[in-house]
Write a protein that holds these residues in place. Structure first.
Motif, PDB file in Angstrom:
ATOM      1  N   LEU A 259       8.128  -8.411   3.071  1.00  0.00           N
ATOM      2  CA  LEU A 259       7.898  -7.856   1.719  1.00  0.00           C
ATOM      3  C   LEU A 259       8.651  -6.537   1.559  1.00  0.00           C
TER       4      LEU A 259
ATOM      5  N   SER B 122      12.342  -7.150   1.048  1.00  0.00           N
ATOM      6  CA  SER B 122      12.697  -7.509  -0.341  1.00  0.00           C
ATOM      7  C   SER B 122      12.493  -6.339  -1.288  1.00  0.00           C
TER       8      SER B 122
ATOM      9  N   LEU C  94      -1.677  -8.921   1.339  1.00  0.00           N
ATOM     10  CA  LEU C  94      -0.705  -9.238   0.293  1.00  0.00           C
ATOM     11  C   LEU C  94      -1.089  -8.578  -1.035  1.00  0.00           C
TER      12      LEU C  94
ATOM     13  N   GLU D 199       0.973  -5.810  -3.234  1.00  0.00           N
ATOM     14  CA  GLU D 199       1.427  -6.018  -4.616  1.00  0.00           C
ATOM     15  C   GLU D 199       0.879  -4.937  -5.547  1.00  0.00           C
TER      16      GLU D 199
ATOM     17  N   LYS E  98       3.904  -1.592  -3.833  1.00  0.00           N
ATOM     18  CA  LYS E  98       5.109  -1.728  -4.661  1.00  0.00           C
ATOM     19  C   LYS E  98       5.296  -0.560  -5.612  1.00  0.00           C
TER      20      LYS E  98
END
Ligand code: AMP
Ligand code: MG
Length: 403
Positions: free
Chosen positions: A205, A208, A302, A306, A310
């Motif tokens: 993650l 990316s 996760l 998110e 992020k």
């Protein structure tokens, strides 16, 4: 317990953009440019042949021309084109003095090795030429500060001779998976043990999200070893730890972090999964490290990534803080909800099938925060608000798409 919105306010208060630095072009993709790029050259730097052919004087009436020289790209003409003469030029070669047009190779007939026959229609002035400075001029701004550099931007920087540029660097993020039960994937798994799935997921993650990663591997539920590993992680801009933040006897992460001087900003957020998430910050040597301790279940990890990581990374990378932006979608499934915490529910959004202008979203069969397999079908999380209710197909819901 604070809400997700309150927790995000804290994250936005703690997150600061990293100091701009110079990086080489090869390391600049996707980073935010922090200087205005002014070209020190004209582009092209000389009048340039755009095709393979013959440099001529356009209004010369001579039906044939003597080929007096050949110039390849990278070469320079030594002679000038005069009436009755031509120079054979390759794409990228400088336009010879005297010439004002280039006739395409395919449009002439070779009379002999030294002579060409011009096309019957002749050639218009400026054909086949890109004039010096036609694209941009010396002194012109070609890229302005604030943009995220694309591959094309890197090509333009190279064109103007910039081997290094000032950007906000990639945030450095350390990843530590804690838990006595964990073994690294590929190692023998003993009774009661499981493979570390959070580590590889977070590293991917982060990759990316254009962060640079520091893999600290697995830490046991043992204070001294955790302290040693976390001390390393605190050298990074962000330390992400998973596991050990709930209320179990082996949940040592918050205590160890506080021993290391990390100031707790919040612990526990009203959300499902992800409730035990712990957030803190450390100022040392004029640097700030943000620390997020995420619950160990992979789906909790996760969701925490998110929702919190992020937006945090975006600010560190020089962008503006932006909380996760849900989309409205129309539910296609029946889904019940109970409890005081909003649920981030693994779902599949379909932008191709619309209902009343909205994309449709299907909640997936899911066995809770340890059920990673359900997530492989998911491309979104439906945000089911707190409360006890049953939603029917056709209900409008908020959905976060997954990258
Ligand atoms: P914890 O947050 O430490 O209480 O862990 C909650 C659950 O997540 C436990 O069932 C752990 O075994 C599991 N878990 C913790 N860390 C990981 C990990 N890195 N990979 C997969 N599962 C994990
Ligand atoms: Mg644990």
């Amino acid at each position: 317990m604070i809400t997700v919105e309150q927790a995000l306010d804290y994250v936005s208060e703690s997150a600061r953009p990293l100091a701009p630095t110079q990086v080489k072009l090869g390391a600049a993709l996707g980073l935010r440019l922090q200087e205005s790029i002014v070209s020190p050259i004209d582009s092209p730097p000389f009048d340039k042949a755009l095709l393979d052919g013959y440099a001529v004087i356009a209004n010369d009436d001579a039906p044939t021309r003597d080929v007096i020289e050949q110039v390849i790209a990278g070469g320079v003409p030594h002679r000038a084109v005069v009436p009755g003469a031509t120079i054979n030029v390759m794409t990228g070669a400088p336009l010879p003095d005297g010439a004002d047009a280039i006739v395409k190779h395919e449009d002439v007939t070779l009379v002999d090795e030294q002579t060409i026959q011009m096309p019957a229609a002749g050639v218009a002035a400026d054909t086949g030429i890109l004039r010096r400075g036609a694209a941009f001029h010396n002194g012109q701004e070609v890229l302005s500060a604030g943009r995220y550099l694309s591959a094309i931007d890197l090509a333009l920087l190279a064109e103007v001779g910039r081997a290094e540029v000032t950007v906000t660097p990639r945030p450095r993020v350390a990843v530590l998976s804690t838990g006595n039960e964990l073994v690294e994937c590929g190692q023998p798994v003993g009774p009661g043990q499981i493979c570390n799935s959070n580590g590889p997921m977070l590293l991917a993650l982060l990759e990316s999200a254009r962060a640079s990663t520091m893999d600290l591997g697995i830490g046991p539920d043992e204070p001294n070893e955790l302290r040693r590993l976390m001390q390393q992680g605190l050298q990074a801009d962000v330390l992400l730890a998973t596991g050990g933040v709930s209320a179990g006897v082996m949940d040592l992460v918050p205590g160890v972090l506080q021993d290391l001087g990390v100031r707790q900003v919040f612990h526990k957020v009203r959300m499902k999964p992800g409730k035990p998430v712990w957030f803190g910050e450390l100022e040392q040597d004029g640097r700030r490290t943000l620390v997020l301790g995420m619950p160990g279940n992979p789906v909790s990890t996760l969701v925490s990534f998110e929702v919190f990581v992020k937006p945090m990374l975006k600010v560190l990378a020089g962008g503006e803080f932006e909380p996760p932006q849900p989309l409205r979608a129309s539910l296609t499934t029946n889904i019940g909800h109970r409890g005081k915490r909003p649920t981030y529910y693994p779902s599949r959004i379909d932008f191709g099938t619309r209902k009343e202008g909205l994309p449709t979203v299907e909640t997936l069969a899911w066995r809770g925060s340890a059920d990673l397999a359900a997530l492989t079908r998911a491309n979104a999380l439906t945000i089911l608000p707190a409360g006890d209710y049953q939603y029917e197909p056709g209900t409008e819901v908020d959905v976060l798409t997954l990258s």
